[in-house]
Enzyme design. Structure first.
Site, PDB file in Angstrom:
ATOM      1  N   SER A 240       7.148  -1.568 -10.141  1.00 54.22           N
ATOM      2  CA  SER A 240       6.426  -2.669 -10.777  1.00 54.22           C
ATOM      3  C   SER A 240       5.422  -3.213  -9.765  1.00 54.22           C
ATOM      4  O   SER A 240       5.361  -2.742  -8.629  1.00 54.22           O
ATOM      5  CB  SER A 240       7.399  -3.766 -11.189  1.00 54.22           C
ATOM      6  OG  SER A 240       7.815  -4.468 -10.032  1.00 54.22           O
ATOM      7  N   LYS A 241       4.689  -4.216 -10.196  1.00 53.66           N
ATOM      8  CA  LYS A 241       3.640  -4.789  -9.351  1.00 53.66           C
ATOM      9  C   LYS A 241       4.157  -5.260  -7.991  1.00 53.66           C
ATOM     10  O   LYS A 241       3.415  -5.305  -7.021  1.00 53.66           O
ATOM     11  CB  LYS A 241       2.983  -5.967 -10.066  1.00 53.66           C
ATOM     12  CG  LYS A 241       2.072  -5.524 -11.176  1.00 53.66           C
ATOM     13  CD  LYS A 241       0.842  -6.435 -11.270  1.00 53.66           C
ATOM     14  CE  LYS A 241      -0.125  -5.956 -12.325  1.00 53.66           C
ATOM     15  NZ  LYS A 241       0.111  -6.584 -13.619  1.00 53.66           N
TER      16      LYS A 241
END
Ligand code: GLU
Length: 475
Positions: A240-241
């Protein structure tokens, strides 16, 4: 004769093309090219509330940048609703699907109850044998999953995976609002598009037995499946980010080369001996599912950066000169529409490739070659532009001005004679010159730098440095 390979990348346009999607697209692309097959792009936009045209464009842009050209498409599922409905009607007519009148509130309540009593939440089959429609209610359509037996997925990566049919839900294939659902549209499309191999992330593995039942109910051949291992961040949680940029185009913005990203993505799950760097041709030649592992792949941004630096070092400077142009504009080193002689730029890049890990870095180090003026790094200025170096710089400036030859060799002779005369080391002259010309203390060999900067600019910058020393408090 063997059947022609046909594969598809089927993104839902609910976001930009991200690392995981790009890896799926790439494996499909490589498998198609390796087998002289067809690579198809299908946009799965049935979720109208979350799909946008902007994301479709963004996905296509990302694929184009990575050079993953498709042979057919993009097709859009929202253009095919009539087709899906006709397949639904057929299954209902044949008694393989049924109308379900249970409301979402009722379903939610039953689900809650099941969980509360420790049971697996599952549709209870209440409408399976309804004889009459419920007046005034618009039904959804559910697909009948066999109540007993097993479904075997023979996966090219995961091997044999067995599912118990009694664990599978009678899934909704058409919602009461008339929109078809993913597991159904995917089968209809894969049939209509004659897909031979379904290559996708293994978050879809649990959907596969349901899809197999739909193929069987429609009377079609089941394609081969290859479920790719997940991509995780360094802490072993889903990428994820938090783990760095996940959108493909963010890597463009950060100055990565598309081939470097492709090379990195392919290694997320696939290996070929201990080779790390592959040309596109090599990838197409070597790619097969035999070398795709089952274990999750770990995304490692440092390795990607290293690979990018390798691609920069080994790319012809002429190509880098083209690629760096938009970054020179973005970093405000040149103006919009301003052109630069590519031959000169390539020569400048020759000296910097080894030191630049991204095109953004390359653009910024090119700044001192291109800009009219340089800004000094304060520390470097204080350390090297002082009384001690002033005389050396003046002498250098005069010698350069009086000699017509400005080649590497001529400069070397001038430098040598000055340091010999003053009994100092080469670096005692080279460092002040470096600060005068580049603003800082790190650069490629000073003669190369001067040659590229050119005589006129060199003289101007030496002049300015000398003045800086004379009036240190009045810039
Ligand atoms: N639209 C699905 C997704 O984006 C793809 C499913 C598939 O490849 O079958 O996850």
């Amino acid at each position: 004769m063997t059947e022609k390979v046909r594969v598809r990348f089927a993104p839902s346009p609910t976001g930009h093309l991200h690392i995981g999607g790009a890896r799926t697209a790439l494996f499909n692309y490589l498998f198609a090219r390796h087998n002289n097959g067809a690579f198809i792009l299908r946009i799965e936009d049935t979720d109208r509330s979350r799909s946008t045209d902007e994301y479709i464009e963004a996905i296509i842009e990302g694929m184009k940048w990575l050079g993953l050209d498709c042979d057919e498409g993009p097709f859009r599922q929202t253009d095919r609703f009539d087709v899906y409905r006709s397949y639904v009607d057929r299954l209902v007519k044949e008694g393989k699907a049924y109308y379900c009148y249970c409301s979402s509130e009722e379903l939610e309540e039953r689900r809650r109850l099941a969980l509360a009593t420790g049971k697996m939440p599952k549709y209870d089959g209440r409408c399976r044998n309804l004889k009459e429609p419920v007046p005034g209610e618009i039904p959804a359509v559910r697909f009948k999953i066999p109540l007993e037996g097993q479904t075997i997925v023979d996966d090219l990566i995961r091997g044999t995976v067995v599912f118990e049919n009694n664990q599978l839900d009678d899934l909704i294939i058409l919602r009461s609002d008339g929109t078809p659902t993913y597991n159904f549209t995917v089968v209809v499309d894969d049939v209509d598009m004659k897909i031979t191999h379904v290559i996708r992330g293994d978050d879809h593995l649990n959907n596969t037995p349901k899809q197999i039942h739909i193929y069987k109910a429609l009377g079609y051949n089941i394609p081969k499946f290859a479920h790719l291992p997940m991509i995780l961040g360094s802490d072993k949680t889903r990428l994820s980010k938090r783990h760095g940029a996940t959108s493909v185009m963010a890597y463009y913005e950060m100055g990565y080369l598309p081939d470097a990203l492709v090379n990195y993505l392919v290694r997320l799950g696939w290996s070929y001996g201990d080779q790390e760097v592959f040309s596109r041709e090599e990838l197409i030649k070597c790619f097969s599912f035999d070398n795709v592992g089952k274990a999750a792949a770990i995304f490692n941004p440092e390795k990607l950066l290293w690979l990018n630096s390798q691609y920069i070092i080994h790319s012809p400077s002429e190509r880098l000169a083209e690629l760096v142009m938009p970054f020179l504009v973005k970093e405000k080193i040149i103006g919009e529409g301003q052109d630069i002689d590519r031959k000169w730029l390539s020569k400048a890049i020759d000296t910097l490739k080894e030191r630049s890990k991204t095109l953004v870095q390359l653009a910024n180090t090119l700044r001192y070659y291109i800009a009219e003026e340089v800004e000094y790094n304060e520390k470097a200025k204080d350390k090297f532009l002082n009384e001690k170096s002033r005389e050396l710089l003046i002498e250098l400036k005069n010698s350069i001005a009086s000699v017509p030859d400005f080649s590497h060799q001529a400069l070397e002779i001038i430098f040598k004679s000055i340091v010999e005369k003053h009994g100092v080391k080469l670096k005692d002259l080279a460092q002040p010159v470096r600060v005068a010309i580049t603003g800082g203390t790190e650069s490629p060999g000073i003669f190369e730098v001067l040659e590229i900067v050119g005589k006129e600019k060199t003289l101007r910058r030496l002049e300015k440095a000398i003045k800086t020393i004379v009036c240190p408090h009045f810039p």
